[in-house]
Every structure is written in C-alpha cells, then in structure tokens.
Motif scaffolding. Structure first.
Motif, mmCIF file in Angstrom:
data_model
loop_
_atom_site.group_PDB
_atom_site.id
_atom_site.type_symbol
_atom_site.label_atom_id
_atom_site.label_comp_id
_atom_site.label_asym_id
_atom_site.label_seq_id
_atom_site.Cartn_x
_atom_site.Cartn_y
_atom_site.Cartn_z
ATOM 1 N N SER A 1 0.808 -0.755 0.524
ATOM 2 C CA SER A 1 -0.165 0.059 0.178
ATOM 3 C C SER A 1 0.716 0.878 -0.056
ATOM 4 C CB SER A 1 -0.991 0.414 0.879
ATOM 5 O OG SER A 1 -0.132 0.160 2.169
ATOM 6 N N ARG B 1 -2.166 5.618 -2.999
ATOM 7 C CA ARG B 1 -3.871 5.133 -1.794
ATOM 8 C C ARG B 1 -4.885 5.544 -2.216
ATOM 9 N NH1 ARG B 1 1.061 5.218 1.432
ATOM 10 N NH2 ARG B 1 0.249 6.374 2.263
ATOM 11 N N GLY C 1 -7.428 0.343 -1.625
ATOM 12 C CA GLY C 1 -8.590 -0.038 -0.569
ATOM 13 C C GLY C 1 -7.678 -0.549 0.060
ATOM 14 N N PHE C 2 -7.959 -0.414 1.762
ATOM 15 C CA PHE C 2 -7.608 -1.498 2.944
ATOM 16 C C PHE C 2 -8.785 -0.848 3.734
ATOM 17 C CE2 PHE C 2 -3.102 -1.221 4.083
ATOM 18 C CZ PHE C 2 -3.351 -2.580 5.008
ATOM 19 N N VAL C 3 -9.021 -2.315 3.787
ATOM 20 C CA VAL C 3 -9.945 -3.091 5.306
ATOM 21 C C VAL C 3 -8.778 -3.429 6.385
ATOM 22 C CG1 VAL C 3 -11.552 -4.390 5.393
ATOM 23 C CG2 VAL C 3 -11.463 -4.055 3.278
ATOM 24 N N ALA D 1 -14.210 0.731 1.280
ATOM 25 C CA ALA D 1 -13.045 0.718 0.898
ATOM 26 C C ALA D 1 -12.962 0.419 -0.304
ATOM 27 C CB ALA D 1 -12.128 -0.912 1.145
ATOM 28 N N LEU E 1 -7.480 -3.989 -4.036
ATOM 29 C CA LEU E 1 -8.116 -4.301 -2.275
ATOM 30 C C LEU E 1 -7.070 -5.442 -1.177
ATOM 31 C CD1 LEU E 1 -10.494 -3.243 -0.374
ATOM 32 C CD2 LEU E 1 -11.678 -5.759 -1.317
#
Length: 229
Positions: A55, A84, A89-91, A158, A166
C-alpha cells in the motif's frame, strides 16, 4: 495473466527494543490481476508488513515493490498517498472508522480524499451501503453499530472509490462465524465481479479456502502453499 503485484528480493527490518528484527529477507512474490490471495503466517511473521509495503504505507529497506508496474520506491510520500487514494482500498482489522463521522460520512471519505464529488460516484457508494445491508444506518455513528456492521461499513468504504487493489488485514478476525461468512461473501463478490485483486492477511482456514492461492510468510520469505494434497 497480467502481473499486478510484484515483490522482488524485498527486505524489511524493524528496530524493537534496541535490537534489529528482520521481518522480510529477500522475499519474492508475483500476484496476477484479479487474483484472490490469502496471506498466512504466525503472529509477528510479517503479514501486515507485506500489506503495508504493497500500500506504500511503509517502504522496503531494499528490493522492488510494484503495483500495476509502478515501482513504489520511485514515488515520494505524496505520490504514495495519491496511489492509495486512487488505486487501493484497505480493510483494517479494527475497522478504523472515524468515530465523529456518520456511516454516510465515513463511506464518502475516500471519494472526498480522491477529489471525486460527482453525483455518480456518490450514488455508486450508496449502492455499496445497500449491498452490505446498512442503507438504513446512514446517519448512525460507528459506536452504535455491532462489530459486524462496522466491518461491513469498512468494506463498503474501502470499495467506495472503485480501487483496483483491495488489501485486508484480518478482516474477519473479530467476527463471529455467521458474520465472518457474510463478510467473506461480500469481499469475494466485490473481487470476482469487479476484476479487482485482493490480498488478505488472515489466520482463518475459511479465508484460506476461499483464495485462489495461499502465500505463507515463513522465515522472512513468501512461500506458495501447495493445497493439492
């Protein structure tokens, strides 16, 4: 298949208590566009480090980390931030919803950060909220939601800016069995239906079973797990 993510001879060392701890040691991996990858390993093995490197949150000490052909080492801090905002997308395991923002405001935050304020993008984001079954909670604050509901909002957030990649760090680690199943179904639908690449750090056998491929962080290396037997 087209290569989407690449790690070549990646090394990462942290200083803990005055001592050097090498988490990744000349690690290699190649992930194709559209793949769903489960990232396994014991606690502290480096799973979260891999996600942070992909990321651009963190930088490798040496080696190549590339997303869609872009070598992240060539980007400055602003360039990594834009990457980013626009493509990833960051969970997070513990949701990381902004407590002072409503569900709707949390959902639209990635669009605001990416400068996308058009009606179409907002409508698509609200559609995601419907998909996760929380359209009626738009004006609620995170603290009145259950853990499963917060995680579903986090996943919708996200996906709100339609990222190509992802990343998910233990996305079901704090959920009960039924909620875990619903969250996994949601993630799989988003990836399979949208041609996205998904890398999930996990301890869950159910997550691993869902993946196209399993990579294990072991001794600083990224090792393909043979599941044929």
């Amino acid at each position: 298949m087209t290569t989407h993510l690449e790690l070549r001879a990646v090394t990462k060392t942290y200083i803990e208590g005055g001592r050097a701890h090498r988490v990744l040691d000349a690690a290699d991996a190649e992930i194709a566009r559209g793949e769903l990858i489960a990232l396994l390993g014991r606690s502290g093995s480096g799973k979260s480090t891999v996600l942070n490197l992909l990321s651009g949150i963190d930088r490798a000490d040496s080696g190549r980390v590339a997303v869609g052909g872009t070598d992240l080492a060539t980007l400055d801090e602003r360039g990594r931030t834009l990457l980013r905002r626009q493509r990833i997308g960051f969970v997070f395991q513990f949701f990381n919803l902004v407590p002072t923002l409503t569900v709707e405001e949390n959902l639209l935050l990635p669009l605001e950060l990416a400068g996308r304020r058009d009606a179409g993008a907002r409508e698509a984001a609200f559609g995601l909220l419907e998909q996760v079954g929380l359209a009626d909670r738009r004006t609620s604050f995170p603290d009145v939601l259950s853990g499963g509901e917060q995680q579903r909002v986090a996943i919708a957030r996200a996906l709100a800016h339609d990222p190509e990649l992802l990343l998910a760090d233990e996305p079901t680690g704090n959920l009960d069995g039924d909620t875990e199943g619903a969250v996994l179904e949601l993630l799989e639908t988003a990836v399979r239906g949208g041609g996205k690449t998904l890398v999930m750090a996990t301890h869950s056998a159910d997550v691993a079973a869902l993946a196209d491929r399993v990579l294990r962080v072991d001794g600083g290396k990224l090792v393909d797990v043979d599941r044929s037997s």
